[in-house]
Design an enzyme around this catalytic site. Structure first.
Site, mmCIF file in Angstrom:
data_model
loop_
_atom_site.group_PDB
_atom_site.id
_atom_site.type_symbol
_atom_site.label_atom_id
_atom_site.label_comp_id
_atom_site.label_asym_id
_atom_site.label_seq_id
_atom_site.Cartn_x
_atom_site.Cartn_y
_atom_site.Cartn_z
ATOM 1 N N LYS A 14 -12.674 -8.015 -0.139
ATOM 2 C CA LYS A 14 -12.801 -6.907 0.827
ATOM 3 C C LYS A 14 -13.022 -5.577 0.104
ATOM 4 C CE LYS A 14 -8.718 -7.382 2.711
ATOM 5 N NZ LYS A 14 -8.135 -8.479 1.918
ATOM 6 N N ARG A 89 -3.087 -5.697 9.505
ATOM 7 C CA ARG A 89 -2.669 -6.953 8.870
ATOM 8 C C ARG A 89 -1.786 -7.794 9.781
ATOM 9 N NH1 ARG A 89 -3.659 -5.416 3.181
ATOM 10 N NH2 ARG A 89 -3.096 -7.098 1.788
ATOM 11 N N ARG A 128 -7.611 -11.304 -12.050
ATOM 12 C CA ARG A 128 -8.053 -9.915 -11.822
ATOM 13 C C ARG A 128 -7.413 -8.931 -12.810
ATOM 14 N NH1 ARG A 128 -8.003 -7.698 -5.797
ATOM 15 N NH2 ARG A 128 -5.744 -7.971 -5.920
ATOM 16 N N ARG A 160 -2.395 -5.958 -11.787
ATOM 17 C CA ARG A 160 -1.541 -5.463 -10.703
ATOM 18 C C ARG A 160 -0.257 -6.289 -10.656
ATOM 19 N NH1 ARG A 160 -5.048 -4.851 -5.213
ATOM 20 N NH2 ARG A 160 -3.205 -5.873 -4.390
ATOM 21 N N ARG A 171 1.777 -13.834 -1.058
ATOM 22 C CA ARG A 171 0.784 -12.992 -0.362
ATOM 23 C C ARG A 171 -0.137 -13.851 0.510
ATOM 24 N NH1 ARG A 171 -2.020 -9.981 -5.046
ATOM 25 N NH2 ARG A 171 -3.155 -8.851 -3.444
HETATM 26 P P1 AMP Z 1 -3.963 -4.944 -0.862
HETATM 27 O O1 AMP Z 1 -4.390 -3.998 -1.925
HETATM 28 O O2 AMP Z 1 -4.683 -4.765 0.400
HETATM 29 O O3 AMP Z 1 -3.944 -6.358 -1.328
HETATM 30 O O4 AMP Z 1 -2.443 -4.568 -0.552
HETATM 31 C C1 AMP Z 1 -1.442 -4.629 -1.529
HETATM 32 C C2 AMP Z 1 -0.086 -4.622 -0.870
HETATM 33 O O5 AMP Z 1 0.072 -3.422 -0.122
HETATM 34 C C3 AMP Z 1 0.154 -5.712 0.118
HETATM 35 O O6 AMP Z 1 0.569 -6.921 -0.481
HETATM 36 C C4 AMP Z 1 1.238 -5.105 0.990
HETATM 37 O O7 AMP Z 1 2.477 -5.145 0.351
HETATM 38 C C5 AMP Z 1 0.806 -3.664 1.056
HETATM 39 N N1 AMP Z 1 -0.105 -3.434 2.195
HETATM 40 C C6 AMP Z 1 -1.427 -3.149 2.164
HETATM 41 N N2 AMP Z 1 -1.918 -2.997 3.399
HETATM 42 C C7 AMP Z 1 -0.899 -3.216 4.227
HETATM 43 C C8 AMP Z 1 -0.777 -3.216 5.646
HETATM 44 N N3 AMP Z 1 -1.837 -2.990 6.444
HETATM 45 N N4 AMP Z 1 0.428 -3.456 6.164
HETATM 46 C C9 AMP Z 1 1.495 -3.679 5.401
HETATM 47 N N5 AMP Z 1 1.444 -3.716 4.067
HETATM 48 C C10 AMP Z 1 0.261 -3.471 3.474
#
Ligand code: AMP
Length: 328
Positions: A14, A89, A128, A160, A171
């Site tokens: 994404k 989400r 990654r 990360r 996740r």
């Molecule tokens: P991402 O970079 O989108 O993979 O997000 C990394 C982490 O941020 C996720 O595993 C969640 O802990 C938190 N996170 C990101 N977006 C959301 C969301 N819309 N709602 C809740 N937690 C989020």
């Protein structure tokens, strides 16, 4: 104008695709993960609250994330569109987003789902590596052997914390349980478009772009030309009326020249009758009558046979009489 949501599991690409869309179409990528990581890096109170949750692979509370998204969408560059990446989400976030977008008069154009197999997701996430300076994303599986720095600025790449193998499983589980139901949610709203997320990056981008730019056709304008059930009775041609075109007449107009569905699907003999006398289908009553007649004849013939077999003249005679009566 492009107002889209990118849906997909962690590692589905994404972020990468959102960056490309942003670069080409000048629409800002709004990533909830990036906004949270930024808050963590700045050491804000919100960031401190979010960090532990993020590192464990769970979702940060809806209130926190919604607040960040609301602030970001109120910035001028988002006035003419946005690419939401990682938000919403779960169902509650989707409902909150809908309320927010209605409030600011920016309804969604589409939701693009990037579909990627689980094995590929695992491999992408575990491999990654990111450049802390320019944010370029690498994968150890496609990097030159022994390389550990960014090819652009030489900065040492990092992993990360939530890309560690022990967190990846969590996740993906959270995605299946909480985010996957949004597929059905947006599908019901007629906004969902599924994009195959594996293969060459450029090819995936082409598919994404096509899906993002295609305007959905309003349901009322969709003409379905699939096979329709055969008409039961051919009907007489009526003089043109001013009523709106019926489904049948729409289908006729767009179908092959003048061949009516009824003629095409009905047995030949029936079609002939229908062609001669439009509107007067052979009445069912006649069919029943002739069937009854045949049954009576058969019964009479059986009686004759029986009479012959038993050589009883009176019975034979009676049977003949019966036939004669019925013929009348
Ligand atoms: P991402 O970079 O989108 O993979 O997000 C990394 C982490 O941020 C996720 O595993 C969640 O802990 C938190 N996170 C990101 N977006 C959301 C969301 N819309 N709602 C809740 N937690 C989020």
């Amino acid at each position: 104008m492009m107002r889209i949501v990118l849906l997909g599991a962690p590692g589905s690409g994404k972020g990468t695709q959102a960056q490309r869309l942003q670069a080409k179409h000048g629409v800002p990528q709004v990533s909830s993960g990036d906004l949270l990581r930024d808050a963590v890096a700045r050491g804000t109170e919100l960031g401190r609250k979010a960090k532990a949750v993020m590192d464990s692979g769970q979702l940060v509370s809806d209130d926190i994330v919604l607040g960040l998204i609301r602030d970001r969408l109120s910035r001028p560059d988002a006035a003419s569109g946005f690419i939401l990446d990682g938000f919403p989400r779960n169902k509650d976030q989707a409902n909150s987003l809908n309320a927010l977008l209605t409030e600011i008069g920016q309804p969604l154009d589409a939701v693009l789902l990037l579909e990627v197999r689980k094995e590929t997701l695992m491999q992408r996430l575990a491999g990654r590596r990111i450049c802390p300076k320019c944010g370029t994303v690498y994968n150890v599986h496609s990097m030159a052997a022994g390389a550990t720095g960014c090819s652009r600025d030489g900065a040492e790449l990092y992993q990360r914390p939530d890309d560690r193998e022990e967190v990846i499983g969590k996740r993906l589980e959270v995605y299946e349980q909480q985010t996957r139901p949004l597929v059905e949610h947006y599908s019901k709203l007629g906004l969902l478009r599924v994009v195959a997320g594996e293969g060459e990056l450029d090819a995936v981008f082409e598919r994404m772009e096509a899906a993002a730019l295609t305007k959905p056709i309003p349901a009322g304008k969709v003409k379905v030309s699939a096979k329709r059930p055969a008409a039961k009775k051919p009907t007489a041609k009526k003089p043109a009326s001013k009523k709106p075109a019926s489904k049948k007449s729409v289908a006729k107009k767009s179908g092959p020249k003048k061949k009516s569905v009824a003629k095409k699907s009905a047995p030949k003999k029936f079609a002939k009758v229908a062609a001669k006398k439009p509107g007067k289908a052979r009445p069912k009553k006649n069919v029943r009558k002739s069937a009854q007649k045949t049954a009576r004849k058969t019964a009479a013939r059986k009686t004759v046979k029986r009479a012959k077999l038993t050589q009883r003249r009176p019975a034979k005679k009676a049977a003949r009489k019966q036939i004669a009566r019925r013929k009348k």
